[in-house]
Design a protein around this motif. Structure first.
Motif, PDB file in Angstrom:
ATOM      1  N   ILE A 130       0.967  -1.264   0.017  1.00 30.18           N
ATOM      2  CA  ILE A 130      -0.057   0.120  -0.072  1.00 30.18           C
ATOM      3  C   ILE A 130       0.889   1.434  -0.118  1.00 30.18           C
ATOM      4  O   ILE A 130       1.726   1.524   1.117  1.00 30.18           O
ATOM      5  CB  ILE A 130      -1.070  -0.105   1.038  1.00 30.18           C
ATOM      6  N   GLU A 131       0.852   2.001  -1.087  1.00 29.88           N
ATOM      7  CA  GLU A 131       1.659   3.406  -1.175  1.00 29.88           C
ATOM      8  C   GLU A 131       0.684   4.219  -0.924  1.00 29.88           C
ATOM      9  O   GLU A 131      -0.471   4.825  -1.639  1.00 29.88           O
ATOM     10  CB  GLU A 131       2.244   3.480  -2.454  1.00 29.88           C
ATOM     11  N   ASP A 144       5.563   0.119  12.976  1.00 30.76           N
ATOM     12  CA  ASP A 144       4.191   0.291  12.679  1.00 30.76           C
ATOM     13  C   ASP A 144       3.923   0.750  11.440  1.00 30.76           C
ATOM     14  O   ASP A 144       2.691   0.414  10.824  1.00 30.76           O
ATOM     15  CB  ASP A 144       3.766   1.350  13.642  1.00 30.76           C
ATOM     16  N   LEU A 145       4.722   1.582  10.783  1.00 32.77           N
ATOM     17  CA  LEU A 145       4.248   2.108   9.404  1.00 32.77           C
ATOM     18  C   LEU A 145       4.318   1.211   8.279  1.00 32.77           C
ATOM     19  O   LEU A 145       3.571   0.884   7.487  1.00 32.77           O
ATOM     20  CB  LEU A 145       5.385   3.387   9.102  1.00 32.77           C
ATOM     21  N   TYR A 146       5.410   0.104   8.430  1.00 35.32           N
ATOM     22  CA  TYR A 146       5.585  -0.890   7.734  1.00 35.32           C
ATOM     23  C   TYR A 146       4.214  -1.887   7.722  1.00 35.32           C
ATOM     24  O   TYR A 146       3.851  -2.476   6.825  1.00 35.32           O
ATOM     25  CB  TYR A 146       6.820  -1.964   8.212  1.00 35.32           C
ATOM     26  N   LEU A 147       3.907  -2.150   9.040  1.00 30.70           N
ATOM     27  CA  LEU A 147       2.752  -3.103   9.285  1.00 30.70           C
ATOM     28  C   LEU A 147       1.404  -2.245   8.772  1.00 30.70           C
ATOM     29  O   LEU A 147       0.455  -2.968   8.236  1.00 30.70           O
ATOM     30  CB  LEU A 147       2.523  -2.950  10.715  1.00 30.70           C
ATOM     31  N   THR A 153       6.082  -5.743  -0.916  1.00 35.25           N
ATOM     32  CA  THR A 153       5.659  -6.536  -2.117  1.00 35.25           C
ATOM     33  C   THR A 153       6.477  -7.673  -2.459  1.00 35.25           C
ATOM     34  O   THR A 153       7.662  -7.778  -2.025  1.00 35.25           O
ATOM     35  CB  THR A 153       5.671  -5.612  -3.266  1.00 35.25           C
ATOM     36  N   LYS A 154       6.127  -8.492  -3.400  1.00 38.30           N
ATOM     37  CA  LYS A 154       6.935  -9.846  -3.894  1.00 38.30           C
ATOM     38  C   LYS A 154       7.950  -9.270  -4.865  1.00 38.30           C
ATOM     39  O   LYS A 154       9.180  -9.937  -5.071  1.00 38.30           O
ATOM     40  CB  LYS A 154       6.125 -10.779  -4.266  1.00 38.30           C
ATOM     41  N   PHE A 155       8.189  -8.070  -5.263  1.00 38.28           N
ATOM     42  CA  PHE A 155       8.904  -7.653  -6.166  1.00 38.28           C
ATOM     43  C   PHE A 155      10.311  -7.023  -5.335  1.00 38.28           C
ATOM     44  O   PHE A 155      11.279  -6.334  -6.015  1.00 38.28           O
ATOM     45  CB  PHE A 155       8.617  -6.466  -7.161  1.00 38.28           C
ATOM     46  N   VAL A 156      10.304  -6.966  -4.062  1.00 39.55           N
ATOM     47  CA  VAL A 156      11.432  -6.369  -3.332  1.00 39.55           C
ATOM     48  C   VAL A 156      12.672  -7.184  -3.661  1.00 39.55           C
ATOM     49  O   VAL A 156      12.731  -8.368  -3.575  1.00 39.55           O
ATOM     50  CB  VAL A 156      11.065  -6.126  -1.778  1.00 39.55           C
ATOM     51  N   ASN A 197      12.472  -4.556  -7.981  1.00 45.36           N
ATOM     52  CA  ASN A 197      12.318  -5.064  -9.278  1.00 45.36           C
ATOM     53  C   ASN A 197      11.015  -5.314  -9.765  1.00 45.36           C
ATOM     54  O   ASN A 197      10.365  -6.172  -9.337  1.00 45.36           O
ATOM     55  CB  ASN A 197      13.344  -6.406  -9.634  1.00 45.36           C
ATOM     56  N   ILE A 198      10.276  -4.648 -10.343  1.00 46.84           N
ATOM     57  CA  ILE A 198       8.774  -4.529 -10.743  1.00 46.84           C
ATOM     58  C   ILE A 198       8.945  -4.901 -12.022  1.00 46.84           C
ATOM     59  O   ILE A 198       9.198  -4.577 -13.313  1.00 46.84           O
ATOM     60  CB  ILE A 198       8.180  -3.198 -10.881  1.00 46.84           C
TER      61      ILE A 198
END
Length: 257
Positions: A130-131, A144-147, A153-156, A197-198
């Motif tokens: 979520i951006e 907390d921000l990460y949560l 995402t799976k592209f990291v 890497n998207i």
């Protein structure tokens, strides 16, 4: 809550009386209507004021009917006041993000919902599910921000986080790994992002050796795509190629309308 307890007790008394007077009879009791309640919504609501709701109204319904919370308003510290005293402070993120409804109760006539001003706003960028911008309390960390952002995402492609922070006069950039998230307290205007890497899919058709679907990532070019498709055939006319993009198609359709 007390009034509902008394109603339930009275209903049970009526049912017991009927069952004793009439053997084999079964009593069914229902409410014909629920009385209205008056609620004052104050502070940073879109349309603050005095509202009339039915007796089953909760805080979410009341705020929605007042147009929601302004960008300047807090969703983490919504106060419910009763007879001049704060009886509960709601953190709406518990319900909206974490799905916890255990603290949500019905309102009473005369209640006041006070929406306080927001304090800290931090945002997430690329690499997160979520951006968006999120409100955080003073005691919360980047963990907390990460949560709230639903994790990575799976592209990291690595665990390196980039934090852009405003220090009062200028912006600074810091890089660190996931283990440090819970150690860094949040500050207003923080922005957190990840290296990614998207990959997307495109289709190449026509006079190439291997037409079909291909995965591409940021930075790929048309010439690289043609190379991966085996290059042009001998009779290909490269200067007559066409690029079709859904966004351009939608814009052209909108302009035509």
């Amino acid at each position: 809550i007390l009034s509902w307890v008394l109603i339930i007790k009275k209903v049970r008394i009526i049912i017991d009386k009927i069952s004793k007077l009439y053997v084999g009879a079964e009593a069914i009791i229902s409410l014909e209507s629920i009385r209205d309640i008056k609620i004052l919504i104050a502070g940073h609501a879109q349309y603050p004021g005095l509202y009339t709701f039915n007796g089953n109204t909760d805080i979410f319904h009341a705020i929605a009917m007042a147009g929601g919370i302004l960008e300047s308003g807090s969703m983490r510290a919504v106060e419910l006041k009763r007879e001049g005293k704060i009886v509960q402070t709601y953190d709406l993120y518990n319900t909206l993000i974490l799905g916890d409804t255990s603290t949500i109760t019905s309102l009473r006539s005369g209640d006041v919902i006070f929406i306080k001003p927001v304090k800290n706003i931090a945002s997430t960028g690329q690499g997160f599910n979520i951006e968006a911008s999120f409100e955080l309390r003073d005691d919360e960390t980047l963990q907390d921000l990460y949560l709230f952002a639903g994790g990575a995402t799976k592209f990291v492609n690595d665990n390196k986080f980039n934090l852009i922070r405003f220090d009062g006069e200028s912006f600074s950039t810091n890089e660190f790994k996931i283990e440090k998230l819970s150690d860094i307290k949040i500050k207003n205007s923080d922005k957190l992002s990840l290296n990614t890497n998207i990959f997307h899919k495109v289709e190449i058709l026509g006079e190439v050796a291997l037409p079909g679907f291909y995965s591409i990532s940021d930075g790929d070019t048309l010439s690289k795509l043609v190379e991966r498709a085996g290059g042009y055939k001998q009779n290909a006319y490269a200067f007559g190629a066409s690029l079709f993009r859904q966004k351009a198609k939608d814009l052209e359709l909108m302009a035509a309308k």
